[in-house]
Design an enzyme around this catalytic site. Structure first.
Site, mmCIF file in Angstrom:
data_model
loop_
_atom_site.group_PDB
_atom_site.id
_atom_site.type_symbol
_atom_site.label_atom_id
_atom_site.label_comp_id
_atom_site.label_asym_id
_atom_site.label_seq_id
_atom_site.Cartn_x
_atom_site.Cartn_y
_atom_site.Cartn_z
ATOM 1 N N ARG A 153 0.218 -0.338 -11.571
ATOM 2 C CA ARG A 153 0.589 -1.642 -12.071
ATOM 3 C C ARG A 153 1.996 -0.822 -12.907
ATOM 4 N NH1 ARG A 153 -1.560 -5.433 -15.921
ATOM 5 N NH2 ARG A 153 0.737 -6.389 -15.550
ATOM 6 N N CYS B 228 -4.695 4.738 -28.811
ATOM 7 C CA CYS B 228 -6.075 4.365 -28.942
ATOM 8 C C CYS B 228 -6.738 3.458 -28.841
ATOM 9 C CB CYS B 228 -6.006 5.454 -30.206
ATOM 10 S SG CYS B 228 -7.786 5.915 -30.257
ATOM 11 N N THR C 118 7.171 -18.947 -15.635
ATOM 12 C CA THR C 118 6.308 -18.973 -15.787
ATOM 13 C C THR C 118 5.518 -20.140 -15.885
ATOM 14 O OG1 THR C 118 4.758 -18.649 -18.060
ATOM 15 C CG2 THR C 118 6.960 -19.725 -18.749
ATOM 16 N N SER C 119 4.260 -20.018 -15.295
ATOM 17 C CA SER C 119 2.807 -21.523 -14.850
ATOM 18 C C SER C 119 2.808 -21.806 -16.081
ATOM 19 C CB SER C 119 1.705 -20.587 -14.461
ATOM 20 O OG SER C 119 1.396 -19.207 -15.183
ATOM 21 N N ASN D 24 11.662 -22.569 -11.703
ATOM 22 C CA ASN D 24 10.877 -22.440 -11.482
ATOM 23 C C ASN D 24 10.277 -23.108 -10.286
ATOM 24 O OD1 ASN D 24 7.880 -21.885 -10.447
ATOM 25 N ND2 ASN D 24 7.197 -21.444 -12.829
ATOM 26 N N CYS E 208 -7.840 10.564 -26.585
ATOM 27 C CA CYS E 208 -6.792 10.489 -27.315
ATOM 28 C C CYS E 208 -7.128 11.948 -28.592
ATOM 29 C CB CYS E 208 -7.572 9.549 -29.475
ATOM 30 S SG CYS E 208 -6.315 9.492 -30.354
ATOM 31 N N TYR F 211 -3.985 -0.454 -14.350
ATOM 32 C CA TYR F 211 -3.114 -0.362 -15.011
ATOM 33 C C TYR F 211 -2.230 0.530 -14.667
ATOM 34 C CZ TYR F 211 -3.886 -4.280 -17.731
ATOM 35 O OH TYR F 211 -3.930 -5.336 -18.577
ATOM 36 N N ASN G 292 5.722 -10.269 -20.263
ATOM 37 C CA ASN G 292 5.892 -9.536 -19.336
ATOM 38 C C ASN G 292 5.690 -8.541 -19.395
ATOM 39 O OD1 ASN G 292 6.335 -11.769 -17.465
ATOM 40 N ND2 ASN G 292 8.385 -10.866 -17.167
ATOM 41 N N HIS H 158 3.617 -9.989 -24.960
ATOM 42 C CA HIS H 158 1.868 -9.276 -24.669
ATOM 43 C C HIS H 158 2.221 -7.884 -24.111
ATOM 44 C CE1 HIS H 158 1.287 -13.492 -23.103
ATOM 45 N NE2 HIS H 158 1.271 -13.224 -23.993
HETATM 46 C C1 BV8 Z 1 -6.007 -15.141 -28.439
HETATM 47 C C2 BV8 Z 1 -1.051 -8.646 -20.713
HETATM 48 C C3 BV8 Z 1 -6.710 -15.313 -29.876
HETATM 49 C C4 BV8 Z 1 -2.312 -8.181 -20.105
HETATM 50 C C5 BV8 Z 1 -1.585 -11.745 -20.901
HETATM 51 C C6 BV8 Z 1 -6.130 -22.783 -25.377
HETATM 52 C C7 BV8 Z 1 -6.254 -23.271 -25.027
HETATM 53 C C8 BV8 Z 1 -6.450 -22.042 -23.659
HETATM 54 C C9 BV8 Z 1 -6.997 -20.782 -23.375
HETATM 55 C C10 BV8 Z 1 -6.632 -20.634 -24.336
HETATM 56 C C11 BV8 Z 1 -6.106 -20.516 -25.525
HETATM 57 N N1 BV8 Z 1 -5.900 -20.069 -26.721
HETATM 58 C C12 BV8 Z 1 -6.396 -19.011 -26.263
HETATM 59 C C13 BV8 Z 1 -6.701 -19.008 -25.034
HETATM 60 C C14 BV8 Z 1 -7.597 -18.030 -24.341
HETATM 61 C C15 BV8 Z 1 -6.177 -17.735 -23.675
HETATM 62 C C16 BV8 Z 1 -6.094 -18.228 -22.535
HETATM 63 O O1 BV8 Z 1 -4.387 -18.993 -22.751
HETATM 64 N N2 BV8 Z 1 -6.160 -18.341 -21.442
HETATM 65 C C17 BV8 Z 1 -5.685 -19.017 -20.209
HETATM 66 C C18 BV8 Z 1 -5.900 -17.958 -18.973
HETATM 67 C C19 BV8 Z 1 -5.996 -19.617 -19.947
HETATM 68 N N3 BV8 Z 1 -5.514 -16.277 -24.130
HETATM 69 C C20 BV8 Z 1 -5.770 -15.140 -25.172
HETATM 70 O O2 BV8 Z 1 -6.473 -14.847 -25.341
HETATM 71 C C21 BV8 Z 1 -4.734 -14.770 -25.820
HETATM 72 N N4 BV8 Z 1 -5.570 -14.662 -27.041
HETATM 73 O O3 BV8 Z 1 -5.442 -16.376 -28.156
HETATM 74 O O4 BV8 Z 1 -5.732 -14.549 -29.062
HETATM 75 C C22 BV8 Z 1 -8.602 -15.267 -29.478
HETATM 76 C C23 BV8 Z 1 -8.784 -14.298 -29.716
HETATM 77 C C24 BV8 Z 1 -10.380 -14.371 -29.264
HETATM 78 C C25 BV8 Z 1 -10.905 -15.200 -28.405
HETATM 79 C C26 BV8 Z 1 -9.983 -16.295 -27.766
HETATM 80 C C27 BV8 Z 1 -8.623 -16.227 -28.417
HETATM 81 C C28 BV8 Z 1 -3.788 -13.230 -25.135
HETATM 82 C C29 BV8 Z 1 -3.094 -14.362 -23.673
HETATM 83 C C30 BV8 Z 1 -2.356 -12.658 -23.695
HETATM 84 C C31 BV8 Z 1 -3.365 -12.391 -22.105
HETATM 85 N N5 BV8 Z 1 -2.438 -10.948 -21.383
HETATM 86 N N6 BV8 Z 1 -1.088 -9.871 -20.556
HETATM 87 C C32 BV8 Z 1 -1.457 -8.122 -19.043
HETATM 88 O O5 BV8 Z 1 -0.451 -8.078 -17.992
HETATM 89 O O6 BV8 Z 1 -2.004 -6.526 -18.316
HETATM 90 S S1 BV8 Z 1 -1.688 -12.422 -20.124
HETATM 91 C C33 BV8 Z 1 -0.157 -12.464 -18.512
HETATM 92 O O7 BV8 Z 1 -0.964 -13.599 -17.564
HETATM 93 C C34 BV8 Z 1 0.959 -12.670 -18.278
HETATM 94 O O8 BV8 Z 1 1.890 -12.058 -19.933
HETATM 95 C C35 BV8 Z 1 0.898 -13.492 -18.390
HETATM 96 O O9 BV8 Z 1 1.208 -14.574 -19.665
HETATM 97 C C36 BV8 Z 1 0.330 -14.573 -17.736
HETATM 98 C C37 BV8 Z 1 1.198 -15.302 -16.434
HETATM 99 O O10 BV8 Z 1 0.911 -16.166 -16.743
HETATM 100 P P1 BV8 Z 1 3.022 -15.918 -16.067
HETATM 101 O O11 BV8 Z 1 4.040 -14.915 -16.058
HETATM 102 O O12 BV8 Z 1 3.768 -18.024 -16.536
HETATM 103 O O13 BV8 Z 1 3.319 -15.702 -14.054
HETATM 104 P P2 BV8 Z 1 2.000 -16.193 -13.291
HETATM 105 O O14 BV8 Z 1 1.689 -15.161 -11.938
HETATM 106 O O15 BV8 Z 1 1.071 -17.017 -13.899
HETATM 107 O O16 BV8 Z 1 3.320 -17.578 -13.232
HETATM 108 C C38 BV8 Z 1 4.460 -17.052 -12.033
HETATM 109 C C39 BV8 Z 1 5.273 -18.662 -12.646
HETATM 110 O O17 BV8 Z 1 6.353 -17.558 -11.582
HETATM 111 C C40 BV8 Z 1 4.355 -19.627 -11.619
HETATM 112 O O18 BV8 Z 1 5.343 -20.456 -11.881
HETATM 113 C C41 BV8 Z 1 5.633 -18.730 -10.388
HETATM 114 O O19 BV8 Z 1 5.829 -19.895 -10.032
HETATM 115 C C42 BV8 Z 1 7.297 -19.007 -11.106
HETATM 116 N N7 BV8 Z 1 7.849 -17.660 -10.095
HETATM 117 C C43 BV8 Z 1 7.225 -17.434 -8.556
HETATM 118 N N8 BV8 Z 1 8.848 -16.731 -8.377
HETATM 119 C C44 BV8 Z 1 9.538 -17.079 -8.965
HETATM 120 C C45 BV8 Z 1 9.737 -17.784 -9.787
HETATM 121 N N9 BV8 Z 1 10.078 -18.285 -10.226
HETATM 122 C C46 BV8 Z 1 11.057 -17.913 -10.839
HETATM 123 N N10 BV8 Z 1 12.044 -17.170 -9.557
HETATM 124 C C47 BV8 Z 1 10.785 -16.293 -9.072
HETATM 125 N N11 BV8 Z 1 11.622 -16.033 -8.224
#
Ligand code: BV8
Length: 265
Positions: free
Chosen positions: A87, A144, A205-206, A230, A164, A84, A119, A136
């Site tokens: 980042r 803490c 977003t993906s 996208n 902390c 972090y 983001n 997020h």
């Molecule tokens: C939770 C903070 C309850 C940290 C982040 C249902 C189905 C499957 C899985 C789950 C589900 N429900 C819950 C889950 C589990 C999990 C999840 O979704 N897993 C995924 C991997 C399948 N979700 C969770 O855990 C969430 N919590 O559900 O709590 C719970 C409690 C206990 C146990 C289970 C559940 C919490 C999710 C939040 C995680 N934290 N970020 C940090 O940043 O360090 S997520 C992080 O990744 C980002 O914040 C963002 O959300 C994600 C990345 O996605 P994007 O932002 O879309 O970025 P990405 O790189 O993927 O894509 C970029 C896109 O941009 C691409 O499409 C590309 O083509 C495009 N692009 C590129 N250049 C450009 C462009 N577009 C336009 N212009 C350009 N120039």
């Protein structure tokens, strides 16, 4: 309403006179309520790598999903803290790009405008966006690990992560890690904004991380017109009413320009 896919923004990026579907501009010109969801793609043109982009250097051997969990932090708090820190330095050196600036303009073009972001880089706020719904969290804030309280100053004792000042627990970034529950207030506000809008934009977003990825479908179900911006297809592309296959930093300024021109016409 059939899906309208517009391609070619990337190739002709340096040719600003791009056309946004006239029908989209006409319909947007009379919209009262617009909600936008952004992801890492919006910050890509500011030099902030997306989650999909391969990690570089020290971090190349880790996937973000591996490091961004409470389990990873318990296992190796120094590693996660330093990730972090890396980042935070990247983001500190980055500047908002034309996509961020276009969204600042858009907040003044509609009666109701909501900006929801996944983001954690704070670039929307630095660009001038008011009231950003941070789903997020934000890596420029620290909390803490034990108490969850915001900590803005601490003694630099050389500990990594630092401790902390109140309870001696480890400090961590104020972000939502995978397998951690979402912030209730922000999630509720995001859901309301997604189900009470005329237009819903999904930008950079993906659409794979939940529950954020469910918001466009909630908007569709509530009758909103859904526009995806996208360069790559996502699970949302087939369902969107308009899929503008281009870079946010090119498409959004074009959309704002076309909208303003149509309102003057
Ligand atoms: C939770 C903070 C309850 C940290 C982040 C249902 C189905 C499957 C899985 C789950 C589900 N429900 C819950 C889950 C589990 C999990 C999840 O979704 N897993 C995924 C991997 C399948 N979700 C969770 O855990 C969430 N919590 O559900 O709590 C719970 C409690 C206990 C146990 C289970 C559940 C919490 C999710 C939040 C995680 N934290 N970020 C940090 O940043 O360090 S997520 C992080 O990744 C980002 O914040 C963002 O959300 C994600 C990345 O996605 P994007 O932002 O879309 O970025 P990405 O790189 O993927 O894509 C970029 C896109 O941009 C691409 O499409 C590309 O083509 C495009 N692009 C590129 N250049 C450009 C462009 N577009 C336009 N212009 C350009 N120039």
């Amino acid at each position: 309403m059939e899906l309208i896919v517009v391609v070619g923004f990337l190739k002709r990026r340096n040719n600003p006179a791009m056309t946004i579907p006239a029908e989209l501009v006409q319909r947007l010109a009379t919209a009262k309520s617009v909600t936008v969801l952004t992801g890492a793609g919006v910050s890509a043109e500011s030099g902030v790598p997306t989650f999909r982009d391969a990690q570089t250097g020290l971090w190349a051997k880790y996937s973000p999903e591996e490091l961004a969990t409470p389990r990873a932090f318990r296992r190796n708090p120094r590693l996660v803290w330093e990730w972090y820190e890396w980042r935070r330095n990247l983001v500190a050196g980055a500047k908002p790009n034309p996509a961020h600036l276009a969204l600042v303009e858009m907040q003044n073009l509609f009666l109701r405008f909501h900006l929801i972001t996944q983001n954690v880089d704070g670039l929307h706020q630095r660009a001038g966006s008011r009231h950003v719904i941070e789903l997020h969290g934000n890596i420029t804030r620290t909390i803490c690990f034990e108490e969850g309280t915001i900590v803005s100053t601490w003694k630099d004792t050389g500990d990594v992560p630092p401790k902390c000042p109140a309870c001696g627990g480890l400090l961590r970034p104020d972000v939502v890690w995978f397998e951690e529950p979402m912030p209730e207030e922000e999630m509720q506000e995001a859901m309301t904004a997604s189900t009470h809008c005329d237009f819903f934009f999904s930008v950079g977003t993906s659409t794979v991380v939940y529950p954020a990825a469910a918001l466009p479908s909630e908007a569709l179900r509530s009758g909103a017109t859904v526009v995806e911006i996208n360069p790559q297809p996502t699970p949302l592309t087939p369902q969107a009413h308009y899929a503008l296959a281009g870079a946010a930093g090119v498409v959004l300024p074009e959309l704002v320009m076309a909208l303003k021109a149509s309102r003057l016409a």
